[in-house]
Write an enzyme that holds these catalytic residues in place. Sequence first.
Site, short mmCIF file in Angstrom:
data_model
loop_
_atom_site.label_atom_id
_atom_site.label_comp_id
_atom_site.label_asym_id
_atom_site.label_seq_id
_atom_site.Cartn_x
_atom_site.Cartn_y
_atom_site.Cartn_z
N CYS A 288 1.50 -8.82 1.27
CA CYS A 288 0.90 -9.82 2.16
C CYS A 288 1.85 -10.89 2.66
CB CYS A 288 -0.27 -10.48 1.44
SG CYS A 288 -1.56 -9.32 0.99
N1 LIG Z 1 -2.93 -5.48 -2.08
C1 LIG Z 1 -3.37 -6.70 -1.90
O1 LIG Z 1 -3.30 -7.52 -2.79
C2 LIG Z 1 -4.01 -7.14 -0.60
C3 LIG Z 1 -4.66 -8.37 -0.56
C4 LIG Z 1 -5.27 -8.77 0.62
C5 LIG Z 1 -5.22 -7.95 1.74
N2 LIG Z 1 -4.56 -6.75 1.68
C6 LIG Z 1 -4.57 -5.92 2.88
O2 LIG Z 1 -5.44 -4.82 2.65
C7 LIG Z 1 -4.94 -3.65 3.34
C8 LIG Z 1 -4.77 -2.50 2.37
O3 LIG Z 1 -3.81 -2.87 1.42
P1 LIG Z 1 -3.63 -2.11 0.04
O4 LIG Z 1 -2.78 -3.01 -0.79
O5 LIG Z 1 -4.93 -1.66 -0.52
O6 LIG Z 1 -2.81 -0.82 0.51
P2 LIG Z 1 -2.52 0.50 -0.36
O7 LIG Z 1 -1.28 1.09 0.20
O8 LIG Z 1 -2.58 0.18 -1.82
O9 LIG Z 1 -3.75 1.45 -0.06
C9 LIG Z 1 -4.02 1.96 1.19
C10 LIG Z 1 -4.65 3.32 1.03
O10 LIG Z 1 -5.01 3.79 2.32
C11 LIG Z 1 -4.78 5.20 2.37
N3 LIG Z 1 -4.72 5.61 3.77
C12 LIG Z 1 -3.73 5.42 4.67
N4 LIG Z 1 -4.07 5.92 5.85
C13 LIG Z 1 -5.32 6.43 5.72
C14 LIG Z 1 -6.22 7.09 6.59
N5 LIG Z 1 -5.92 7.33 7.87
N6 LIG Z 1 -7.39 7.49 6.10
C15 LIG Z 1 -7.73 7.26 4.80
N7 LIG Z 1 -6.91 6.65 3.93
C16 LIG Z 1 -5.73 6.23 4.39
C17 LIG Z 1 -3.50 5.36 1.58
O11 LIG Z 1 -3.33 6.70 1.13
C18 LIG Z 1 -3.73 4.38 0.43
O12 LIG Z 1 -4.38 4.99 -0.65
C19 LIG Z 1 -3.66 -4.09 4.03
O13 LIG Z 1 -3.94 -4.49 5.34
C20 LIG Z 1 -3.24 -5.31 3.22
O14 LIG Z 1 -2.45 -6.19 3.96
C21 LIG Z 1 -3.96 -6.33 0.52
#
Ligand SMILES: NC(=O)c1ccc[n+]([C@@H]2O[C@H](COP(=O)([O-])OP(=O)(O)OC[C@H]3O[C@@H](n4cnc5c(N)ncnc54)[C@H](O)[C@@H]3O)[C@@H](O)[C@H]2O)c1
Length: 450
Positions: A288
């Site tokens: 982030c």
């Molecule tokens: N990790 C955090 O602490 C956090 C906190 C707040 C916001 N976010 C936001 O949340 C969002 C997700 O982050 P995250 O940390 O969970 O990412 P991540 O990489 O842990 O998980 C994303 C998942 O999406 C899957 N994916 C990708 N493309 C796909 C598709 N077309 N169809 C289905 N699945 C698909 C991936 O295989 C993966 O399992 C981002 O925008 C991030 O900025 C993350």
Amino acid sequence: MSALVEAQSPIGEIKQKLETRTARIGIIGLGYVGLPLALLFSEERFPVTGFDIDPAKVETLNGGGSYIVRIPPEEIGHARQSGFRATSDYSQIAAMDAVLICVPTPLNDYHEPDLSYVTQTAKSIAPYLCEGQLVVLESTTYPGTTEEVLVPLLESGNDNSLRVARSPGERGFYVAFSPEREDPGNDTVARRDIPKVIGGVGSVALDLACAVYGSIFRRTIPVSSPAAAEMTKLLENIYRCVNIALVNELKQLCQRMNIDLFEVIDAAKTKPFGFQAFYPGPGLGGHCIPIDPFYLSWKAKQFDFRTRFIELAGEVNIAMPYYVIDRTIAALNDRRKALNGSKVLVLGLAYKRDIDDLRESPSLTIIELLRERGALVSYHDPFFPKVGRGRHYDLNMECATLSDLQQYDAVMIVTDHTTYDYPGIVRESQLVIDTRNATKGIAAENIVRC
Ligand SMILES: NC(=O)c1ccc[n+]([C@@H]2O[C@H](COP(=O)([O-])OP(=O)(O)OC[C@H]3O[C@@H](n4cnc5c(N)ncnc54)[C@H](O)[C@@H]3O)[C@@H](O)[C@H]2O)c1
């Protein structure tokens, strides 16, 4: 809308399903954000289907396993008993009442938004969207993404020629944006206690999204538009990014002035108003804070605007690993040693304490910089038995043991995991470079705090 009319409308139907816990929830992207969200709905007895393009994740979850350290397999087992299933089959979208998108939003090599995961997801679900369904984007992104990118793709790819319903009485599907706001590793606030900010494309979508999230979160915060909700998330992260840059810069000044900035912050935070403590470190990490602000600076250019605070904060924060290396070189120099040829142990790979997430971790940059300068680098991290190749690094290393610390010319604390025995590390090491103030309260000549 009168109570009777609403009860007979698609919205009334979904609200009723929410009350009876029969609303089917689809979560797309089962990563650090999506999987806990799926479990939260499951705990509230909703039938949840998780969608992910990674077959290994789907298989692990359907086998009752977990791939996130802080989520034990038992939690997945409980969710499965409540009907939770994972799949890569997008045709199942048609059976969902609400579809929540939690896919990555990284930057590309030119520090520009990479929305490919969002657009790919939109194209994959569009053919299966049905009337009355709610689609919510949770991924962090620049203001305008939901209405300018997501909605057009959902409308153009829809097999049923459905359009987004913007006002009461209009038929179609509903769209909203609601940012994920969790703080990984922070157990002081339960996820359901983090208020959920929501902006809808139209009042009905907002109403519906508030009802869906209101079933699992204690408080929902409706805002006037998806763009306002998108901007809210960015403001929160830019606020952190800028304040961390401020203390990172002051840390460097304080070092020259021989003042302990951590002591200063502890004193300043006794003020009961107007000050919030932020702490310096070896550089920003995680999905982030190092990334999200640049989504806004990129978008701002479209409006002929330069976001100078973001650029300056980025400049200061990106330079921090280099500062740590300079301090290490100076400390070795004091001991008549060169970094080139020195053995260095990096403690902690994760981007912050007690989590199993490597993304954008400053440890990775520090290891690469040490290697480029000829150091013989090892690492230790209880969460990573080995580390191979990622988007921005290729380390190919295995976790060292914590025995015989004397062999290293320097031991660098880059992530302050709570399981480390810091007094023991200081006792047994020749030189400790502490980038996190993990050795606070330990008085020893061999500690260099930076
Ligand atoms: N990790 C955090 O602490 C956090 C906190 C707040 C916001 N976010 C936001 O949340 C969002 C997700 O982050 P995250 O940390 O969970 O990412 P991540 O990489 O842990 O998980 C994303 C998942 O999406 C899957 N994916 C990708 N493309 C796909 C598709 N077309 N169809 C289905 N699945 C698909 C991936 O295989 C993966 O399992 C981002 O925008 C991030 O900025 C993350």
